[in-house]
Design an enzyme around this catalytic site. Structure first.
Site, PDB file in Angstrom:
ATOM      1  CB  SER A 127      -7.747   2.680   7.577  1.00 47.20           C
ATOM      2  OG  SER A 127      -8.886   3.161   8.176  1.00 47.20           O
ATOM      3  CG  HIS A 148      -4.382  -1.479   7.097  1.00 51.74           C
ATOM      4  ND1 HIS A 148      -3.965  -0.695   6.048  1.00 51.74           N
ATOM      5  CD2 HIS A 148      -5.705  -1.194   7.249  1.00 51.74           C
ATOM      6  CE1 HIS A 148      -4.968   0.024   5.598  1.00 51.74           C
ATOM      7  NE2 HIS A 148      -6.042  -0.262   6.308  1.00 51.74           N
ATOM      8  CD  GLU A 160      -0.557  -1.189   4.210  1.00 61.11           C
ATOM      9  OE1 GLU A 160      -0.057  -0.601   3.240  1.00 61.11           O
ATOM     10  OE2 GLU A 160      -1.274  -0.608   5.057  1.00 61.11           O
ATOM     11  CG  ASN A 198      -5.310   3.591   3.658  1.00 59.46           C
ATOM     12  OD1 ASN A 198      -5.699   3.175   2.572  1.00 59.46           O
ATOM     13  ND2 ASN A 198      -5.858   3.218   4.788  1.00 59.46           N
TER      14      ASN A 198
HETATM   15  C1  ZOZ Z   1      -9.401   8.216   0.954  1.00 58.07           C
HETATM   16  C2  ZOZ Z   1      -9.331   6.708   0.852  1.00 58.07           C
HETATM   17  C3  ZOZ Z   1      -9.395   6.143   2.150  1.00 58.07           C
HETATM   18  C4  ZOZ Z   1      -9.327   4.671   2.240  1.00 58.07           C
HETATM   19  C5  ZOZ Z   1      -9.218   4.310   3.669  1.00 58.07           C
HETATM   20  C6  ZOZ Z   1      -9.999   3.213   4.255  1.00 58.07           C
HETATM   21  C7  ZOZ Z   1      -9.790   1.940   3.578  1.00 58.07           C
HETATM   22  C8  ZOZ Z   1      -8.550   1.240   3.986  1.00 58.07           C
HETATM   23  O1  ZOZ Z   1      -7.984   1.398   5.080  1.00 58.07           O
HETATM   24  C9  ZOZ Z   1      -7.935   0.289   3.054  1.00 58.07           C
HETATM   25  C10 ZOZ Z   1      -8.816  -0.169   1.942  1.00 58.07           C
HETATM   26  O2  ZOZ Z   1      -9.512  -1.133   2.065  1.00 58.07           O
HETATM   27  S1  ZOZ Z   1      -8.724   0.761   0.546  1.00 58.07           S
HETATM   28  C11 ZOZ Z   1      -9.769  -0.091  -0.584  1.00 58.07           C
HETATM   29  C12 ZOZ Z   1      -9.075  -1.266  -1.194  1.00 58.07           C
HETATM   30  N1  ZOZ Z   1      -9.980  -1.902  -2.124  1.00 58.07           N
HETATM   31  C13 ZOZ Z   1      -9.984  -1.604  -3.430  1.00 58.07           C
HETATM   32  O3  ZOZ Z   1      -9.186  -0.814  -3.901  1.00 58.07           O
HETATM   33  C14 ZOZ Z   1     -11.034  -2.318  -4.224  1.00 58.07           C
HETATM   34  C15 ZOZ Z   1     -10.934  -1.994  -5.674  1.00 58.07           C
HETATM   35  N2  ZOZ Z   1     -11.936  -2.765  -6.399  1.00 58.07           N
HETATM   36  C16 ZOZ Z   1     -11.750  -4.076  -6.736  1.00 58.07           C
HETATM   37  O4  ZOZ Z   1     -10.692  -4.676  -6.506  1.00 58.07           O
HETATM   38  C17 ZOZ Z   1     -12.898  -4.748  -7.435  1.00 58.07           C
HETATM   39  O5  ZOZ Z   1     -13.689  -3.755  -8.022  1.00 58.07           O
HETATM   40  C18 ZOZ Z   1     -13.776  -5.635  -6.468  1.00 58.07           C
HETATM   41  C19 ZOZ Z   1     -12.939  -6.825  -5.986  1.00 58.07           C
HETATM   42  C20 ZOZ Z   1     -14.268  -4.845  -5.269  1.00 58.07           C
HETATM   43  C21 ZOZ Z   1     -14.986  -6.144  -7.199  1.00 58.07           C
HETATM   44  O6  ZOZ Z   1     -14.569  -6.764  -8.372  1.00 58.07           O
HETATM   45  P1  ZOZ Z   1     -15.530  -6.933  -9.619  1.00 58.07           P
HETATM   46  O7  ZOZ Z   1     -16.042  -5.611 -10.011  1.00 58.07           O
HETATM   47  O8  ZOZ Z   1     -14.813  -7.749 -10.629  1.00 58.07           O
HETATM   48  O9  ZOZ Z   1     -16.789  -7.655  -8.984  1.00 58.07           O
HETATM   49  P2  ZOZ Z   1     -17.168  -9.163  -8.791  1.00 58.07           P
HETATM   50  O10 ZOZ Z   1     -17.161  -9.849 -10.121  1.00 58.07           O
HETATM   51  O11 ZOZ Z   1     -18.436  -9.144  -8.002  1.00 58.07           O
HETATM   52  O12 ZOZ Z   1     -16.025  -9.771  -7.859  1.00 58.07           O
HETATM   53  C22 ZOZ Z   1     -14.761 -10.219  -8.300  1.00 58.07           C
HETATM   54  C23 ZOZ Z   1     -14.424 -11.539  -7.664  1.00 58.07           C
HETATM   55  O13 ZOZ Z   1     -14.346 -11.396  -6.246  1.00 58.07           O
HETATM   56  C24 ZOZ Z   1     -15.297 -12.271  -5.604  1.00 58.07           C
HETATM   57  N3  ZOZ Z   1     -15.841 -11.553  -4.437  1.00 58.07           N
HETATM   58  C25 ZOZ Z   1     -16.263 -10.278  -4.410  1.00 58.07           C
HETATM   59  N4  ZOZ Z   1     -16.595  -9.924  -3.153  1.00 58.07           N
HETATM   60  C26 ZOZ Z   1     -16.358 -11.035  -2.365  1.00 58.07           C
HETATM   61  C27 ZOZ Z   1     -16.464 -11.304  -0.990  1.00 58.07           C
HETATM   62  N5  ZOZ Z   1     -16.872 -10.370  -0.134  1.00 58.07           N
HETATM   63  N6  ZOZ Z   1     -16.125 -12.535  -0.544  1.00 58.07           N
HETATM   64  C28 ZOZ Z   1     -15.672 -13.480  -1.380  1.00 58.07           C
HETATM   65  N7  ZOZ Z   1     -15.530 -13.291  -2.706  1.00 58.07           N
HETATM   66  C29 ZOZ Z   1     -15.884 -12.083  -3.194  1.00 58.07           C
HETATM   67  C30 ZOZ Z   1     -16.342 -12.560  -6.644  1.00 58.07           C
HETATM   68  O14 ZOZ Z   1     -16.977 -13.783  -6.390  1.00 58.07           O
HETATM   69  C31 ZOZ Z   1     -15.490 -12.583  -7.898  1.00 58.07           C
HETATM   70  O15 ZOZ Z   1     -14.818 -13.825  -7.990  1.00 58.07           O
HETATM   71  P3  ZOZ Z   1     -14.539 -14.505  -9.410  1.00 58.07           P
HETATM   72  O16 ZOZ Z   1     -15.869 -14.962  -9.849  1.00 58.07           O
HETATM   73  O17 ZOZ Z   1     -13.569 -15.602  -9.128  1.00 58.07           O
HETATM   74  O18 ZOZ Z   1     -13.957 -13.446 -10.298  1.00 58.07           O
HETATM   75  N1  NAI Z   2     -13.967   0.215   5.754  1.00 58.05           N
HETATM   76  C1  NAI Z   2     -12.790   0.003   5.187  1.00 58.05           C
HETATM   77  O1  NAI Z   2     -12.670  -0.016   3.954  1.00 58.05           O
HETATM   78  C2  NAI Z   2     -11.604  -0.261   6.057  1.00 58.05           C
HETATM   79  C3  NAI Z   2     -11.631   0.009   7.421  1.00 58.05           C
HETATM   80  N2  NAI Z   2     -10.520  -0.246   8.190  1.00 58.05           N
HETATM   81  C4  NAI Z   2     -10.548   0.012   9.636  1.00 58.05           C
HETATM   82  O2  NAI Z   2     -11.219  -1.085  10.267  1.00 58.05           O
HETATM   83  C5  NAI Z   2     -11.937  -0.627  11.426  1.00 58.05           C
HETATM   84  C6  NAI Z   2     -13.413  -0.992  11.286  1.00 58.05           C
HETATM   85  O3  NAI Z   2     -13.923  -0.436  10.113  1.00 58.05           O
HETATM   86  P1  NAI Z   2     -15.295  -0.976   9.455  1.00 58.05           P
HETATM   87  O4  NAI Z   2     -15.359  -2.455   9.552  1.00 58.05           O
HETATM   88  O5  NAI Z   2     -15.379  -0.315   8.138  1.00 58.05           O
HETATM   89  O6  NAI Z   2     -16.370  -0.351  10.463  1.00 58.05           O
HETATM   90  P2  NAI Z   2     -17.900  -0.797  10.726  1.00 58.05           P
HETATM   91  O7  NAI Z   2     -18.578   0.428  11.200  1.00 58.05           O
HETATM   92  O8  NAI Z   2     -18.431  -1.548   9.572  1.00 58.05           O
HETATM   93  O9  NAI Z   2     -17.760  -1.820  11.945  1.00 58.05           O
HETATM   94  C7  NAI Z   2     -17.337  -1.456  13.231  1.00 58.05           C
HETATM   95  C8  NAI Z   2     -18.095  -2.321  14.216  1.00 58.05           C
HETATM   96  O10 NAI Z   2     -17.496  -2.182  15.506  1.00 58.05           O
HETATM   97  C9  NAI Z   2     -18.528  -2.276  16.483  1.00 58.05           C
HETATM   98  N3  NAI Z   2     -18.013  -1.673  17.712  1.00 58.05           N
HETATM   99  C10 NAI Z   2     -17.804  -0.353  17.978  1.00 58.05           C
HETATM  100  N4  NAI Z   2     -17.260  -0.211  19.211  1.00 58.05           N
HETATM  101  C11 NAI Z   2     -17.095  -1.489  19.705  1.00 58.05           C
HETATM  102  C12 NAI Z   2     -16.567  -2.004  20.928  1.00 58.05           C
HETATM  103  N5  NAI Z   2     -16.094  -1.217  21.876  1.00 58.05           N
HETATM  104  N6  NAI Z   2     -16.561  -3.355  21.095  1.00 58.05           N
HETATM  105  C13 NAI Z   2     -17.035  -4.191  20.136  1.00 58.05           C
HETATM  106  N7  NAI Z   2     -17.550  -3.745  18.950  1.00 58.05           N
HETATM  107  C14 NAI Z   2     -17.573  -2.404  18.754  1.00 58.05           C
HETATM  108  C15 NAI Z   2     -19.709  -1.542  15.870  1.00 58.05           C
HETATM  109  O11 NAI Z   2     -20.920  -1.986  16.443  1.00 58.05           O
HETATM  110  C16 NAI Z   2     -19.571  -1.931  14.383  1.00 58.05           C
HETATM  111  O12 NAI Z   2     -20.367  -3.052  14.059  1.00 58.05           O
HETATM  112  C17 NAI Z   2     -11.648   0.881  11.526  1.00 58.05           C
HETATM  113  O13 NAI Z   2     -10.543   1.080  12.369  1.00 58.05           O
HETATM  114  C18 NAI Z   2     -11.299   1.249  10.082  1.00 58.05           C
HETATM  115  O14 NAI Z   2     -10.462   2.368   9.996  1.00 58.05           O
HETATM  116  C19 NAI Z   2      -9.371  -0.785   7.662  1.00 58.05           C
HETATM  117  C20 NAI Z   2      -9.315  -1.114   6.324  1.00 58.05           C
HETATM  118  C21 NAI Z   2     -10.413  -0.839   5.411  1.00 58.05           C
END
Ligand code: ZOZ
Ligand code: NAI
Length: 294
Positions: A127, A148, A160, A198
């Site tokens: 990330s 990504h 991405e 990000n």
């Molecule tokens: C400083 C910052 C640094 C960031 C750096 C690290 C991170 C990264 O590199 C990049 C990232 O990932 S950034 C984060 C990106 N994610 C977001 O922004 C999530 C924002 N939140 C949401 O979209 C909703 O609250 C969310 C979707 C999460 C939940 O929605 P709701 O509140 O409406 O909750 P639900 O009603 O439970 O879910 C909505 C629909 O989605 C289905 N669902 C949820 N989780 C699931 C899962 N794990 N697998 C499959 N389906 C899933 C759920 O069933 C529901 O479906 P519908 O019933 O059809 O609406």
């Molecule tokens: N958490 C987030 O929202 C997001 C995370 N990422 C990126 O994805 C990557 C993983 O993040 P998460 O899934 O959140 O971390 P996590 O901590 O949930 O999972 C990482 C896993 O990698 C395993 N691991 C560590 N070293 C290993 C190795 N050498 N060989 C095999 N397995 C190993 C660990 O046991 C752990 O289960 C990071 O690079 C993070 O920056 C990207 C997008 C979103």
């Protein structure tokens, strides 16, 4: 959309790796999910099963038997392993989703480069780290890029696709096609800090923390403002808790070190304090808000 990739090895069975394995298997790919810990793999398989069940309920609403078949067939496509090198030997594509640490990623990729077939493409789900820096240890720099994903992977529709300095056109094209095949809308990014999402999201979240730190508004009001005033599904402080405050801090510290003149990446005392206190967000039961511990 057809993809040349049929066999995917996902390394790292945590939050992101299990989601990537799920969407790949759902799309009909053969997956090997790898983690060093077999406990993590068991937990991942359980959560993938539950999440596939959620998908099946939606897609096969009136056909529960077909839904069950979809879950069973998708699960059957996911094998697990604790041996990254062995698992890479049959891969067309390796997606790395291990800990966000350059040295650990280097160690893994140099090990894989020695054993993976010539045609295998390597991708990192990093990330915040540079794709060019990660791939500096491998010979196959033309077959290396960034893929990504976003959390939660099965729900977030974006992928991405990051082109490193030496990513070939053929590798880029294959990554784009694979992204589509696993159901994502792909955008193309250069290897710049945070790519697109990000690079915008981190400063946004950080500005929200600074706003709260200054006492300009309450946490609830900041989150309500961005949900109701800007249409975001979560407010910035809720999202910071969801992502993990340690992750927020880790990214910020890394970028501050690399780009000390960029004020948006300056450290935030409140964020440092919460992390030092172990208040890491949802996973710790407390961050900007309190949560029931799972
Ligand atoms: C400083 C910052 C640094 C960031 C750096 C690290 C991170 C990264 O590199 C990049 C990232 O990932 S950034 C984060 C990106 N994610 C977001 O922004 C999530 C924002 N939140 C949401 O979209 C909703 O609250 C969310 C979707 C999460 C939940 O929605 P709701 O509140 O409406 O909750 P639900 O009603 O439970 O879910 C909505 C629909 O989605 C289905 N669902 C949820 N989780 C699931 C899962 N794990 N697998 C499959 N389906 C899933 C759920 O069933 C529901 O479906 P519908 O019933 O059809 O609406
Ligand atoms: N958490 C987030 O929202 C997001 C995370 N990422 C990126 O994805 C990557 C993983 O993040 P998460 O899934 O959140 O971390 P996590 O901590 O949930 O999972 C990482 C896993 O990698 C395993 N691991 C560590 N070293 C290993 C190795 N050498 N060989 C095999 N397995 C190993 C660990 O046991 C752990 O289960 C990071 O690079 C993070 O920056 C990207 C997008 C979103």
């Amino acid at each position: 959309m057809q993809s040349a990739i049929k066999n995917v090895t996902v390394i790292g069975g945590g939050l992101m790796g299990s989601g990537i394995a799920q969407v790949s298997a759902q799309a009909g790919q053969n997956v090997i999910l790898v983690d060093l810990s077999s406990d993590v793999l068991a937990k991942s398989q359980k959560s993938i099963g539950a999440n596939l069940g959620r998908v099946a309920k939606k897609v096969y609403k009136d056909k529960p038997q077909e839904g069950e078949k979809f879950v069973a067939e998708s699960m059957a496509r996911i094998k697990t392993s604790t041996d990254p090198a062995e698992a890479a030997k049959s891969a067309d594509l390796v997606v790395e989703a291990i800990v966000e640490n350059m040295n650990v990623k280097h160690k893994l990729f140099s090990q894989l480069d020695a054993v993976a077939p010539n045609h295998t493409i390597f991708a990192s789900n990093t990330s915040s780290l540079s794709i060019n820096e990660i791939c500096s240890v491998v010979k196959r720099k033309d077959r290396f890029g960034g893929l990504h994903f976003f959390n939660p992977v099965p729900v977030m529709r974006l992928l991405e696709v990051v082109r490193g300095a030496e990513t070939s056109d053929a590798t880029y094209k294959t990554m784009m096609e694979w992204g589509k095949a696993v159901g994502k809308t792909c955008i193309t990014c250069k290897d710049t800090p945070g790519f697109v999402v990000n690079r915008l999201l981190v400063p946004y979240i950080c500005e929200a923390i600074r706003l709260y730190e200054r006492g300009d508004a309450s946490a609830r009001d900041i989150d309500t403002a961005m949900k109701l005033g800007a249409g975001y599904p979560m407010g910035p402080l809720e999202l910071a808790d969801y992502v993990g405050l340690d992750t927020n801090k880790f990214i910020l510290d890394g970028w501050h070190k690399k780009y000390p003149d960029q004020p948006l990446f300056n450290p935030i005392p409140l964020l440092d304090k919460l992390v030092a206190e172990g208040k890491l967000g949802v996973k710790a039961g407390e961050g900007f808000y309190k949560y029931d511990k799972k």
